[in-house]
Motif scaffolding. Structure first.
Motif, PDB file in Angstrom:
ATOM      1  N   ALA A  44     -22.076  11.325 -81.270  1.00 25.50           N
ATOM      2  CA  ALA A  44     -21.410  11.397 -79.825  1.00 25.50           C
ATOM      3  C   ALA A  44     -22.539  11.071 -79.032  1.00 25.50           C
ATOM      4  O   ALA A  44     -23.531  11.782 -79.222  1.00 25.50           O
ATOM      5  CB  ALA A  44     -20.525  12.528 -79.628  1.00 25.50           C
ATOM      6  N   ASP A  46     -25.187  11.684 -76.095  1.00 25.63           N
ATOM      7  CA  ASP A  46     -25.394  12.728 -75.503  1.00 25.63           C
ATOM      8  C   ASP A  46     -25.379  12.185 -73.897  1.00 25.63           C
ATOM      9  O   ASP A  46     -25.398  11.215 -73.586  1.00 25.63           O
ATOM     10  CB  ASP A  46     -26.567  13.271 -75.675  1.00 25.63           C
ATOM     11  N   VAL A  60     -23.336  20.513 -67.400  1.00 28.73           N
ATOM     12  CA  VAL A  60     -22.946  20.688 -68.861  1.00 28.73           C
ATOM     13  C   VAL A  60     -23.664  19.411 -69.281  1.00 28.73           C
ATOM     14  O   VAL A  60     -23.591  18.310 -69.242  1.00 28.73           O
ATOM     15  CB  VAL A  60     -21.461  20.168 -68.984  1.00 28.73           C
ATOM     16  N   LEU A  62     -23.860  17.668 -73.218  1.00 26.44           N
ATOM     17  CA  LEU A  62     -23.147  17.875 -74.649  1.00 26.44           C
ATOM     18  C   LEU A  62     -24.249  18.365 -75.758  1.00 26.44           C
ATOM     19  O   LEU A  62     -23.569  19.382 -76.529  1.00 26.44           O
ATOM     20  CB  LEU A  62     -22.920  16.422 -74.948  1.00 26.44           C
ATOM     21  N   LEU A  66     -24.097  21.827 -79.457  1.00 27.87           N
ATOM     22  CA  LEU A  66     -24.344  21.786 -80.920  1.00 27.87           C
ATOM     23  C   LEU A  66     -23.920  23.050 -81.823  1.00 27.87           C
ATOM     24  O   LEU A  66     -24.186  23.771 -81.172  1.00 27.87           O
ATOM     25  CB  LEU A  66     -25.668  21.142 -81.404  1.00 27.87           C
ATOM     26  N   GLY A  67     -23.221  22.909 -82.836  1.00 29.86           N
ATOM     27  CA  GLY A  67     -22.917  24.188 -83.419  1.00 29.86           C
ATOM     28  C   GLY A  67     -21.540  24.917 -83.185  1.00 29.86           C
ATOM     29  O   GLY A  67     -20.897  25.609 -83.763  1.00 29.86           O
ATOM     30  N   LYS A  68     -20.829  23.943 -82.101  1.00 28.57           N
ATOM     31  CA  LYS A  68     -19.375  24.331 -81.780  1.00 28.57           C
ATOM     32  C   LYS A  68     -18.753  23.201 -81.811  1.00 28.57           C
ATOM     33  O   LYS A  68     -18.989  22.006 -81.587  1.00 28.57           O
ATOM     34  CB  LYS A  68     -19.397  24.940 -80.297  1.00 28.57           C
ATOM     35  N   TRP A  69     -17.398  23.378 -81.993  1.00 28.36           N
ATOM     36  CA  TRP A  69     -16.412  22.207 -81.768  1.00 28.36           C
ATOM     37  C   TRP A  69     -16.222  21.854 -80.406  1.00 28.36           C
ATOM     38  O   TRP A  69     -16.046  22.617 -79.659  1.00 28.36           O
ATOM     39  CB  TRP A  69     -15.234  22.559 -82.538  1.00 28.36           C
ATOM     40  N   VAL A  70     -16.216  20.315 -79.886  1.00 24.93           N
ATOM     41  CA  VAL A  70     -16.194  20.151 -78.801  1.00 24.93           C
ATOM     42  C   VAL A  70     -15.042  19.114 -78.507  1.00 24.93           C
ATOM     43  O   VAL A  70     -14.903  18.291 -79.421  1.00 24.93           O
ATOM     44  CB  VAL A  70     -17.407  19.298 -77.901  1.00 24.93           C
ATOM     45  N   VAL A  71     -14.058  19.338 -77.584  1.00 27.65           N
ATOM     46  CA  VAL A  71     -13.223  18.371 -77.390  1.00 27.65           C
ATOM     47  C   VAL A  71     -13.467  18.007 -75.856  1.00 27.65           C
ATOM     48  O   VAL A  71     -13.483  18.473 -74.905  1.00 27.65           O
ATOM     49  CB  VAL A  71     -11.574  18.926 -77.102  1.00 27.65           C
ATOM     50  N   LEU A  72     -13.849  16.603 -75.819  1.00 27.34           N
ATOM     51  CA  LEU A  72     -14.262  15.869 -74.711  1.00 27.34           C
ATOM     52  C   LEU A  72     -13.076  14.979 -74.197  1.00 27.34           C
ATOM     53  O   LEU A  72     -12.421  14.073 -74.843  1.00 27.34           O
ATOM     54  CB  LEU A  72     -15.479  14.893 -74.824  1.00 27.34           C
ATOM     55  N   CYS A  73     -12.392  15.387 -73.137  1.00 31.46           N
ATOM     56  CA  CYS A  73     -11.226  14.598 -72.518  1.00 31.46           C
ATOM     57  C   CYS A  73     -11.381  13.965 -71.169  1.00 31.46           C
ATOM     58  O   CYS A  73     -11.903  14.627 -70.152  1.00 31.46           O
ATOM     59  CB  CYS A  73     -10.265  15.892 -72.407  1.00 31.46           C
TER      60      CYS A  73
END
Lengths: 82, 132
Positions: A44, A46, A60, A62, A66-73
């Motif tokens: 994705a 940055d 914020v 991106l 890292l290391g977490k699930w991210v939902v970008l809306c």
């Protein structure tokens, strides 16, 4: 997330890294009318963006997540539905 | 994320969203002035000057696992997004040894891709399993 000091200027963000190089390549090889689309299975892009989070103005990035699930809306605008 | 400023985000949260969600929106509301980030993600509508309804699922390595893009008049199904995240998390945990067939939900059967499964999916997966 650190709280950002906000003055009168409206803060902006944008893509992080590689963008200037990529744009040059894009102009040379791909017609400008062909929009680029994200591909699944690839990194994705940055970015940093000013944000509002629980009463504070923050920034914020991106890659900080890292290391977490991210939902970008994305959505068309505030005061519309999501 | 939308093209609105973080100040407008605050107004929206203060005056409307906090009436729908107790305590206001729990996650950061991002601002993308000029649609710069939206352009890179391919969902910015230059003519209208707004982002379309793009939703990207990004894994812990920063890799895009899935996305969905809708035009502005139609809203999304959050349950489906959650289902997809649960499926991607299961696949990641199994290091790719398991796959989630159409209609999978947490607790439902997964498939173990491999030579033994070729031509045998019909034995374990029925078409009505594609639906809720």
């Amino acid at each position: 997330m650190e709280e950002e000091k906000v003055g009168c200027a409206r803060p902006t963000g944008g893509p992080v890294g590689e963008s200037s190089e990529k744009q040059v390549v894009k102009e040379e090889t791909i017609s400008k009318e062909v929009p680029k689309m994200i591909k699944v299975g690839q990194k994705a892009p940055d970015f940093v963006a000013p944000a509002y989070h629980k009463g504070k103005f923050t920034q914020v990035k991106l890659s900080d997540h890292l290391g977490k699930w991210v939902v970008l809306c994305f959505y068309p605008g505030d005061f519309t539905f999501v | 994320m939308s093209v609105d400023s973080q100040f407008v985000h605050k107004m929206w949260d203060d005056h409307e969203l906090s009436k729908m969600v107790s305590g206001g929106i729990p996650f950061p509301m991002l601002s993308d002035a000029g649609g710069k980030v939206g352009t890179v993600y391919g969902i910015y509508d230059e003519n209208a000057g707004v982002e379309t309804r793009g939703r990207f699922i990004i894994d812990p390595d920063g890799v895009v696992q899935g996305f969905e893009v809708l035009t502005p008049p139609v809203g999304r199904n959050v349950s489906e997004s959650l289902r997809q995240i649960q499926a991607f998390q299961l696949v990641r945990k199994s290091k790719g040894s398991e796959a989630t067939p159409s209609g999978w939900r947490p607790g439902k059967m997964t498939l173990k891709p491999g030579p033994d499964l070729v031509g045998k999916v019909w034995e374990v997966w029925k078409t009505d399993m594609a639906f809720d």
